[in-house]
Design a protein around this motif. Sequence first.
Motif, PDB file in Angstrom:
ATOM      1  N   ASP A   1       4.419  -7.329   4.792  1.00 17.90           N
ATOM      2  CA  ASP A   1       4.100  -5.940   4.446  1.00 17.90           C
ATOM      3  C   ASP A   1       5.288  -5.440   3.639  1.00 17.90           C
ATOM      4  OD1 ASP A   1       4.223  -3.174   4.479  1.00 17.90           O
ATOM      5  OD2 ASP A   1       3.540  -2.974   6.537  1.00 17.90           O
TER       6      ASP A   1
ATOM      7  N   GLY B   1       9.270  -5.551  -4.068  1.00 22.29           N
ATOM      8  CA  GLY B   1       9.461  -6.790  -3.307  1.00 22.29           C
ATOM      9  C   GLY B   1       8.396  -7.815  -3.683  1.00 22.29           C
TER      10      GLY B   1
ATOM     11  N   THR C   1      13.072  -9.090   3.383  1.00 23.49           N
ATOM     12  CA  THR C   1      12.453 -10.200   4.117  1.00 23.49           C
ATOM     13  C   THR C   1      13.472 -11.316   4.261  1.00 23.49           C
ATOM     14  OG1 THR C   1      10.367  -9.686   3.021  1.00 23.49           O
ATOM     15  CG2 THR C   1      10.523 -11.849   4.077  1.00 23.49           C
TER      16      THR C   1
ATOM     17  N   ASP D   1       6.832  -3.643  -0.342  1.00 19.24           N
ATOM     18  CA  ASP D   1       6.484  -2.723  -1.418  1.00 19.24           C
ATOM     19  C   ASP D   1       6.291  -3.469  -2.749  1.00 19.24           C
ATOM     20  OD1 ASP D   1       9.142  -3.234  -2.216  1.00 19.24           O
ATOM     21  OD2 ASP D   1       9.206  -1.284  -3.202  1.00 19.24           O
TER      22      ASP D   1
ATOM     23  N   ALA E   1      14.459  -4.602  -1.328  1.00 19.59           N
ATOM     24  CA  ALA E   1      14.331  -3.464  -2.243  1.00 19.59           C
ATOM     25  C   ALA E   1      14.827  -2.216  -1.543  1.00 19.59           C
ATOM     26  CB  ALA E   1      12.865  -3.286  -2.634  1.00 19.59           C
TER      27      ALA E   1
ATOM     28  N   ARG F   1      11.153   4.897  14.092  1.00 16.25           N
ATOM     29  CA  ARG F   1      10.277   6.072  14.267  1.00 16.25           C
ATOM     30  C   ARG F   1       9.444   5.865  15.514  1.00 16.25           C
ATOM     31  NH1 ARG F   1       8.613   6.038   8.207  1.00 16.25           N
ATOM     32  NH2 ARG F   1       7.037   4.558   8.853  1.00 16.25           N
TER      33      ARG F   1
ATOM     34  N   VAL G   1      13.729   1.455  -0.803  1.00 18.18           N
ATOM     35  CA  VAL G   1      12.515   2.278  -0.793  1.00 18.18           C
ATOM     36  C   VAL G   1      12.857   3.585  -0.075  1.00 18.18           C
ATOM     37  CG1 VAL G   1      10.049   2.341  -0.170  1.00 18.18           C
ATOM     38  CG2 VAL G   1      11.163   0.131  -0.478  1.00 18.18           C
TER      39      VAL G   1
ATOM     40  N   ALA H   1       0.850  -1.192   0.000  1.00 18.69           N
ATOM     41  CA  ALA H   1       0.000   0.000   0.000  1.00 18.69           C
ATOM     42  C   ALA H   1       0.882   1.236   0.000  1.00 18.69           C
ATOM     43  CB  ALA H   1      -0.872   0.029   1.250  1.00 18.69           C
TER      44      ALA H   1
ATOM     45  N   TYR I   1      10.670  -3.859  13.051  1.00 21.93           N
ATOM     46  CA  TYR I   1      11.726  -4.189  12.086  1.00 21.93           C
ATOM     47  C   TYR I   1      12.933  -4.678  12.869  1.00 21.93           C
ATOM     48  CZ  TYR I   1       9.549  -1.485   8.235  1.00 21.93           C
ATOM     49  OH  TYR I   1       8.714  -1.031   7.243  1.00 21.93           O
TER      50      TYR I   1
ATOM     51  N   LYS J   1      -2.519   0.888   6.056  1.00 23.99           N
ATOM     52  CA  LYS J   1      -2.139  -0.530   6.011  1.00 23.99           C
ATOM     53  C   LYS J   1      -1.727  -1.078   7.384  1.00 23.99           C
ATOM     54  CE  LYS J   1       1.786  -1.057   4.265  1.00 23.99           C
ATOM     55  NZ  LYS J   1       2.935  -1.100   3.355  1.00 23.99           N
TER      56      LYS J   1
ATOM     57  N   GLU K   1      13.558 -11.565  -0.548  1.00 26.18           N
ATOM     58  CA  GLU K   1      13.421 -10.418  -1.455  1.00 26.18           C
ATOM     59  C   GLU K   1      13.937  -9.216  -0.701  1.00 26.18           C
ATOM     60  OE1 GLU K   1      11.400  -7.554  -0.948  1.00 26.18           O
ATOM     61  OE2 GLU K   1      10.876  -8.317   1.015  1.00 26.18           O
TER      62      GLU K   1
ATOM     63  N   TYR L   1      15.100  -2.430   2.514  1.00 20.99           N
ATOM     64  CA  TYR L   1      14.117  -3.216   3.269  1.00 20.99           C
ATOM     65  C   TYR L   1      14.186  -4.637   2.724  1.00 20.99           C
ATOM     66  CZ  TYR L   1      11.816   1.204   4.571  1.00 20.99           C
ATOM     67  OH  TYR L   1      11.528   2.441   5.060  1.00 20.99           O
TER      68      TYR L   1
HETATM   69  P1  5GP Z   1       8.078   2.310   6.276  1.00 24.37           P
HETATM   70  O1  5GP Z   1       9.434   2.930   6.278  1.00 24.37           O
HETATM   71  O2  5GP Z   1       6.977   3.333   6.139  1.00 24.37           O
HETATM   72  O3  5GP Z   1       7.874   1.380   7.441  1.00 24.37           O
HETATM   73  O4  5GP Z   1       7.984   1.389   4.973  1.00 24.37           O
HETATM   74  C1  5GP Z   1       8.236   1.929   3.726  1.00 24.37           C
HETATM   75  C2  5GP Z   1       7.887   0.914   2.654  1.00 24.37           C
HETATM   76  O5  5GP Z   1       8.759  -0.222   2.720  1.00 24.37           O
HETATM   77  C3  5GP Z   1       6.471   0.349   2.742  1.00 24.37           C
HETATM   78  O6  5GP Z   1       5.906   0.405   1.445  1.00 24.37           O
HETATM   79  C4  5GP Z   1       6.662  -1.076   3.188  1.00 24.37           C
HETATM   80  O7  5GP Z   1       5.653  -1.919   2.664  1.00 24.37           O
HETATM   81  C5  5GP Z   1       8.002  -1.392   2.548  1.00 24.37           C
HETATM   82  N1  5GP Z   1       8.655  -2.531   3.204  1.00 24.37           N
HETATM   83  C6  5GP Z   1       8.714  -2.847   4.520  1.00 24.37           C
HETATM   84  N2  5GP Z   1       9.398  -3.979   4.722  1.00 24.37           N
HETATM   85  C7  5GP Z   1       9.768  -4.419   3.495  1.00 24.37           C
HETATM   86  C8  5GP Z   1      10.505  -5.577   3.032  1.00 24.37           C
HETATM   87  O8  5GP Z   1      10.948  -6.427   3.779  1.00 24.37           O
HETATM   88  N3  5GP Z   1      10.701  -5.664   1.689  1.00 24.37           N
HETATM   89  C9  5GP Z   1      10.243  -4.737   0.801  1.00 24.37           C
HETATM   90  N4  5GP Z   1      10.450  -4.945  -0.477  1.00 24.37           N
HETATM   91  N5  5GP Z   1       9.538  -3.650   1.197  1.00 24.37           N
HETATM   92  C10 5GP Z   1       9.318  -3.497   2.526  1.00 24.37           C
END
Ligand code: 5GP
Length: 207
Positions: free
Chosen positions: A98, A103, A80, A100, A71, A41, A73, A9, A50, A15, A69, A78
């Motif tokens: 969760d 991923g 898994t 992106d 990526a 944060r 972002v 999302a 995390y 989300k 995976e 980020y």
């Molecule tokens: P936030 O920094 O707001 O927690 O996350 C930013 C973005 O990173 C979100 O779109 C979230 O879904 C994505 N994200 C979080 N964990 C992972 C991950 O393990 N792999 C990938 N590819 N994206 C992630």
Amino acid sequence: MTTVFIISAPSGSGKSTLVEQLMRQVPRLRFSVSYTTRQPRGKEADGVDYFFVSREEFEARIVKDEFLEYAEVFGNYYGTHVSDLDRAGREGVDLVLDIDVQGARQLRQKLKTRIPGPVSIFILAPSRQILEERLRARNQDSEPVIQRRLNEAAEEIRNYPEYDYVLVNREVAASVDTLVSIVKATRNRRDRMDAEVRRILETFGNG
Ligand code: 5GP
């Protein structure tokens, strides 16, 4: 038999709240805690929201092929961890990721021969205006960051055809119900029921 639920999302779509409630309402679901190089944060805790690691550590883990995976972002990595899926399999739970759009793409490719395949859900706010209101209400980002997130949201939403389900988050309770329904329906898909039906058939004997 573990099903991987991929949930993506744009930032501010609600989300996290939906996923949190989904986890509370449905048994035998585990949330996959990702690795990231971004700073924690607010009340975020290491190992809960995390695993917060340095860029050096993340890159060392990439080299060791530890990610199912990963990526970049908003300038941070980020990923898994590969052990999450095996662990979920051993524990007999389904896994919620969760992640992106990038991923999600990598995972679909990686798990495409797996039975059952992953189920992906895209969540979005009902309009740009509502997304903007939600981003402001959470009081987390500066004005330039809000503008960047709004622009990136449009880009992300254009990827919705890659997903199995699309959820427009108008109202939290209704959206949680929909998410719960998707998980429950998936658990009754034929490919997940094979073993159980075979056991039932055995009770009929050979006749
Ligand atoms: P936030 O920094 O707001 O927690 O996350 C930013 C973005 O990173 C979100 O779109 C979230 O879904 C994505 N994200 C979080 N964990 C992972 C991950 O393990 N792999 C990938 N590819 N994206 C992630």
